[in-house]
Design a protein around this motif. Structure first.
Motif, PDB file in Angstrom:
ATOM      1  N   GLU A   1     -24.596   9.231   7.661  1.00  0.00           N
ATOM      2  CA  GLU A   1     -23.271   9.051   7.070  1.00  0.00           C
ATOM      3  C   GLU A   1     -22.234   8.698   8.125  1.00  0.00           C
ATOM      4  N   LYS A   2     -22.479   9.101   9.372  1.00  0.00           N
ATOM      5  CA  LYS A   2     -21.572   8.792  10.478  1.00  0.00           C
ATOM      6  C   LYS A   2     -21.907   7.464  11.157  1.00  0.00           C
ATOM      7  N   GLY A   3     -22.894   6.756  10.612  1.00  0.00           N
ATOM      8  CA  GLY A   3     -23.191   5.416  11.115  1.00  0.00           C
ATOM      9  C   GLY A   3     -24.280   5.324  12.157  1.00  0.00           C
ATOM     10  N   VAL A   4     -24.991   6.427  12.410  1.00  0.00           N
ATOM     11  CA  VAL A   4     -26.081   6.417  13.388  1.00  0.00           C
ATOM     12  C   VAL A   4     -27.398   6.142  12.671  1.00  0.00           C
ATOM     13  N   ASP A   5     -28.136   5.156  13.136  1.00  0.00           N
ATOM     14  CA  ASP A   5     -29.464   4.878  12.594  1.00  0.00           C
ATOM     15  C   ASP A   5     -30.475   5.776  13.299  1.00  0.00           C
ATOM     16  N   VAL A   6     -31.319   6.418  12.515  1.00  0.00           N
ATOM     17  CA  VAL A   6     -32.346   7.288  13.062  1.00  0.00           C
ATOM     18  C   VAL A   6     -33.706   6.762  12.621  1.00  0.00           C
ATOM     19  N   HIS A   7     -34.570   6.466  13.578  1.00  0.00           N
ATOM     20  CA  HIS A   7     -35.927   5.992  13.290  1.00  0.00           C
ATOM     21  C   HIS A   7     -36.912   6.996  13.870  1.00  0.00           C
ATOM     22  N   LEU A   8     -37.737   7.568  13.003  1.00  0.00           N
ATOM     23  CA  LEU A   8     -38.678   8.600  13.413  1.00  0.00           C
ATOM     24  C   LEU A   8     -40.104   8.062  13.391  1.00  0.00           C
ATOM     25  N   ASN A   9     -40.996   8.836  13.984  1.00  0.00           N
ATOM     26  CA  ASN A   9     -42.415   8.447  14.082  1.00  0.00           C
ATOM     27  C   ASN A   9     -42.583   7.087  14.744  1.00  0.00           C
ATOM     28  N   GLU A  10     -41.747   6.812  15.740  1.00  0.00           N
ATOM     29  CA  GLU A  10     -41.841   5.544  16.469  1.00  0.00           C
ATOM     30  C   GLU A  10     -42.008   5.818  17.953  1.00  0.00           C
TER      31      GLU A  10
ATOM     32  N   VAL B   1     -28.356  21.947  -6.129  1.00  0.00           N
ATOM     33  CA  VAL B   1     -27.869  20.583  -5.983  1.00  0.00           C
ATOM     34  C   VAL B   1     -27.223  20.386  -4.612  1.00  0.00           C
ATOM     35  N   ALA B   2     -26.603  21.439  -4.085  1.00  0.00           N
ATOM     36  CA  ALA B   2     -25.963  21.325  -2.764  1.00  0.00           C
ATOM     37  C   ALA B   2     -26.985  20.921  -1.699  1.00  0.00           C
ATOM     38  N   ALA B   3     -28.144  21.551  -1.711  1.00  0.00           N
ATOM     39  CA  ALA B   3     -29.177  21.219  -0.728  1.00  0.00           C
ATOM     40  C   ALA B   3     -29.750  19.828  -0.967  1.00  0.00           C
ATOM     41  N   LEU B   4     -29.929  19.453  -2.239  1.00  0.00           N
ATOM     42  CA  LEU B   4     -30.453  18.118  -2.550  1.00  0.00           C
ATOM     43  C   LEU B   4     -29.490  17.032  -2.085  1.00  0.00           C
ATOM     44  N   LYS B   5     -28.214  17.252  -2.291  1.00  0.00           N
ATOM     45  CA  LYS B   5     -27.215  16.281  -1.833  1.00  0.00           C
ATOM     46  C   LYS B   5     -27.180  16.215  -0.305  1.00  0.00           C
ATOM     47  N   LYS B   6     -27.188  17.381   0.332  1.00  0.00           N
ATOM     48  CA  LYS B   6     -27.092  17.419   1.790  1.00  0.00           C
ATOM     49  C   LYS B   6     -28.286  16.731   2.434  1.00  0.00           C
ATOM     50  N   SER B   7     -29.418  16.756   1.730  1.00  0.00           N
ATOM     51  CA  SER B   7     -30.626  16.114   2.238  1.00  0.00           C
ATOM     52  C   SER B   7     -30.689  14.637   1.910  1.00  0.00           C
ATOM     53  N   GLY B   8     -29.743  14.159   1.080  1.00  0.00           N
ATOM     54  CA  GLY B   8     -29.750  12.758   0.693  1.00  0.00           C
ATOM     55  C   GLY B   8     -30.721  12.445  -0.425  1.00  0.00           C
ATOM     56  N   ILE B   9     -31.246  13.473  -1.079  1.00  0.00           N
ATOM     57  CA  ILE B   9     -32.227  13.253  -2.141  1.00  0.00           C
ATOM     58  C   ILE B   9     -31.547  12.840  -3.433  1.00  0.00           C
ATOM     59  N   LEU B  10     -30.428  13.481  -3.766  1.00  0.00           N
ATOM     60  CA  LEU B  10     -29.685  13.138  -4.977  1.00  0.00           C
ATOM     61  C   LEU B  10     -28.276  12.729  -4.599  1.00  0.00           C
ATOM     62  N   LYS B  11     -27.906  11.508  -4.957  1.00  0.00           N
ATOM     63  CA  LYS B  11     -26.557  11.006  -4.728  1.00  0.00           C
ATOM     64  C   LYS B  11     -26.108  10.301  -5.995  1.00  0.00           C
ATOM     65  N   LEU B  12     -25.157  10.909  -6.685  1.00  0.00           N
ATOM     66  CA  LEU B  12     -24.663  10.312  -7.921  1.00  0.00           C
ATOM     67  C   LEU B  12     -23.161  10.114  -7.835  1.00  0.00           C
ATOM     68  N   ASN B  13     -22.693   8.969  -8.318  1.00  0.00           N
ATOM     69  CA  ASN B  13     -21.262   8.708  -8.389  1.00  0.00           C
ATOM     70  C   ASN B  13     -20.708   9.274  -9.685  1.00  0.00           C
ATOM     71  N   GLY B  14     -19.486   9.764  -9.618  1.00  0.00           N
ATOM     72  CA  GLY B  14     -18.817  10.214 -10.824  1.00  0.00           C
ATOM     73  C   GLY B  14     -19.173  11.615 -11.250  1.00  0.00           C
ATOM     74  N   GLU B  15     -19.909  12.359 -10.440  1.00  0.00           N
ATOM     75  CA  GLU B  15     -20.269  13.711 -10.822  1.00  0.00           C
ATOM     76  C   GLU B  15     -19.064  14.625 -10.696  1.00  0.00           C
ATOM     77  N   ALA B  16     -18.830  15.431 -11.697  1.00  0.00           N
ATOM     78  CA  ALA B  16     -17.731  16.384 -11.655  1.00  0.00           C
ATOM     79  C   ALA B  16     -17.989  17.426 -10.579  1.00  0.00           C
ATOM     80  N   GLN B  17     -16.923  17.866  -9.933  1.00  0.00           N
ATOM     81  CA  GLN B  17     -17.068  18.848  -8.860  1.00  0.00           C
ATOM     82  C   GLN B  17     -16.814  20.247  -9.404  1.00  0.00           C
ATOM     83  N   GLU B  18     -17.764  21.118  -9.143  1.00  0.00           N
ATOM     84  CA  GLU B  18     -17.649  22.500  -9.564  1.00  0.00           C
ATOM     85  C   GLU B  18     -17.562  23.393  -8.342  1.00  0.00           C
ATOM     86  N   GLU B  19     -16.957  24.533  -8.478  1.00  0.00           N
ATOM     87  CA  GLU B  19     -16.793  25.431  -7.330  1.00  0.00           C
ATOM     88  C   GLU B  19     -18.135  26.057  -7.002  1.00  0.00           C
ATOM     89  N   GLU B  20     -18.845  25.429  -6.065  1.00  0.00           N
ATOM     90  CA  GLU B  20     -20.214  25.845  -5.782  1.00  0.00           C
ATOM     91  C   GLU B  20     -20.292  27.237  -5.188  1.00  0.00           C
TER      92      GLU B  20
END
Length: 583
Positions: A214-223, A561-580
């Motif tokens: 998200e900060k613009g750094v490309d990470v390539h693993l297993n190389e 959902v917090a962990a799924l988002k932080k891992s980049g697994i689930l990213k949805l636009n327009g999702e309502a924000q709830e007090e996690e």
């Protein structure tokens, strides 16, 4: 009787600490510090922040808290220590108790006698051992001299692209330093399947990697890097890996360090198979008149009971005090480490202590990992933010083996990790952590702190009440392109669940937890259920309700959902924000 003469080889972290401690206890002792570099007694861990510009002047890394520069004159006049920089120790004659040294400016050699000797020789950077690693523009940042060279190279304005080889702590810190201030297009190459290997487990490392992306750094693993060549004209260098070619104007190698033990080995001192100097708890080598500490020795890991190599400036300072005390005639011991670690990666604080789940499995423990996402202070306090905290425990004994976490409020995270680290030498169990007393006030903690909550969650898992699934298993099963019978039961409010229902259709069922008992008939009975909420708390409540109703094929998504988002697994636009943090 002449005064005792103590010679210390190495003057960055451990050496100066030994010298100053000894002179305070034995003011009449003659203490000589020897180092082959120009700069001595500096904060090496601050190097990435000097390169990034957070620390503007290199002299700040060499200064005391009261702004005196720690150079040879400072040690001579202020500490009564004779410091000789740009002086290389060539050999040790243990029989004659002398050291052969060479003045690197004049080339003159001489023998210096000692009554007792301290080896603070530190570590050496590992080499890539590939063609082209010695080309201009291929650099490392293991000492102050190399850091100044890197910053001067960047300051020329010739660096548009950089490749960092190595995805451990220094590599991650350097990625931030290059991209954040200098705006350099930065890529990290790692030869393992995650960043920060051995420090974080995969699911936590994935969250940090996502933040870097998200900060613009490309990470390539297993190389694996095969070769570094000159560029085609537009860029100075080209890095050839097992998968691709990457153009670069600067390549920084950060592939770890090894103990600098050649002097000790040549003098006949005991050295371990990994090349570290072997010491006892008083930090004496196999020669009782020679002590060693810092990055050149092995230490005992108090969780695994095995020796390990852990190069850290904080350890060197603590060990320096132990050696100084013993040289002065006292009795002090350094019993070992639990492997505590912290690093700042852009906006994230990352910290760990003990051992990871994978290491625990390798060491023969029946390891279980537990992830909890919770506010780092009272959920109603304005500055609260989510903290992601994971415990590693042994299923059979319930012994706490380690902890790791990430948080935007890094100081809050490090405070929790330090509290757990203080317990680990005493073989704590989950009961100890569950009942650990935490100073509470809404600006600083929750009434039930996250460390207590994570221990409670681990107990629930071991007792069979909470049946978890981690984010990687969720991705593998639920997001698989192959047909399967997995259904997500979302027990949050409709506004939060709506975007997911729209995306996944019948595979994402929304029944708020507070209505679940009344709507149990709507729960699919012939499907495997992944129960999910924002952080894993309400989904645990729902899991207990389902089991009470006889629906046992359900698992709780750890971290929600917090962990799924932080891992980049689930990213949805327009999702309502709830007090996690309110779950």
């Amino acid at each position: 009787m002449p005064n005792k003469r103590v010679v210390i080889i190495g003057a960055v972290a451990l050496g100066p600490k030994v010298a100053c401690r000894l002179k305070r206890l034995l003011p009449d002792a003659e203490v000589i510090l020897i180092d082959q570099e120009e700069y001595i007694s500096y904060g090496g861990c601050g190097i990435p922040y000097f390169i990034s510009g957070d620390i503007s002047d290199v002299r700040e890394l060499m200064s005391t808290s009261f702004h005196m520069i720690r150079n040879t004159e400072f040690f001579e006049k202020t500490k009564g220590v004779h410091a000789r920089n740009r002086t290389r120790a060539l050999s040790i004659n243990r029989t004659a108790k002398t050291i052969r040294v060479r003045d690197l400016l004049t080339g003159k050699e001489e023998d210096i006698s000692y009554d007792q000797l301290v080896l603070a020789t530190g570590s050496l950077p590992n080499r890539l051992c590939v063609p082209g690693e010695d080309l201009p523009g291929v650099m490392h940042v293991t000492d102050l001299k190399s850091a100044i060279a890197v910053k001067e190279y960047i300051s020329t304005g010739r660096v548009e692209k950089a490749v960092i080889i190595g995805a451990k702590a220094v590599g991650c810190e350097m990625a931030e330093a290059l991209s954040d201030l200098w705006g350099i297009d930065t890529t990290i190459l790692g030869n393992r399947d995650q960043i920060l290997p051995g420090i974080l487990d995969r699911q936590m490392a994935r969250m940090v990697q996502m933040h870097m992306k998200e900060k613009g750094v490309d990470v390539h693993l297993n190389e694996a890097v095969k070769e570094i060549t000159k560029g085609d004209g537009e860029h100075a260098l080209r890095v050839i890996t097992s998968r691709q070619n990457l153009d670069a104007d600067l390549v920084i190698t950060s592939v770890g360090v090894r103990p600098n033990s050649e002097l000790a080995r040549d003098a006949g001192l005991l050295v371990s198979p990994r090349g570290a100097i072997v010491v006892n708890r008083r930090l004496q080598t196999s020669d009782p008149d020679i002590y060693a500490g810092g990055d050149c020795i092995e230490v005992m890991h108090l969780v695994t009971g095995k020796s390990m190599f852990l190069p850290q400036g904080s350890l060197a300072n603590r060990q320096g005090r132990v050696i100084g005390t013993n040289l002065a005639g006292g009795f002090s011991t350094f019993n070992g480490v639990v492997g505590s670690f912290s690093v700042k990666v852009f906006d994230l604080g990352v910290a760990s202590t003990g051992i990871s789940a994978q290491t625990a499995l390798n060491e023969g423990f029946d390891a279980v990992q537990t992830l909890v996402v919770q506010a780092d202070r009272a959920h109603f306090y304005p500055t609260q933010d989510l903290m992601y905290l994971q415990l590693v425990v042994d299923r059979k004994t319930r012994r706490l083996l380690g902890a790791q976490g990430i948080a935007h409020n890094g100081d809050a995270l490090v405070g929790r990790i330090n509290a757990i680290a203080a317990m680990l030498p005493y073989r704590p169990t989950l009961d100890d952590l569950s009942n650990m007393e935490v100073a509470y006030s809404p600006p600083f903690a929750s009434a039930l702190d996250i460390v207590n909550a994570t221990a409670n969650t681990a107990e629930n898992i071991l007792d069979g009440y909470n049946k978890p699934v981690d984010v990687e298993e969720f991705e593998k099963c639920f997001l698989s392109e192959e047909p399967n019978d997995t259904i997500c039961l979302d027990v949050r409010g409709p506004a939060n669940a709506a975007p997911f229902v729209a995306r996944f259709g019948e595979k994402w069922v929304n029944i708020p937890q507070e209505t679940l008992n009344q709507r149990m008939s709507e729960v699919p009975k012939d499907k495997r259920l992944f129960v999910i909420c924002n952080s894993g708390v309400r989904s645990y409540e729902a899991l207990r309700q389902l089991e009470h109703a006889g629906i046992c094929e359900a698992l709780n998504v750890q971290g929600g959902v917090a962990a799924l988002k932080k891992s980049g697994i689930l990213k949805l636009n327009g999702e309502a924000q709830e007090e996690e943090g309110s779950e």
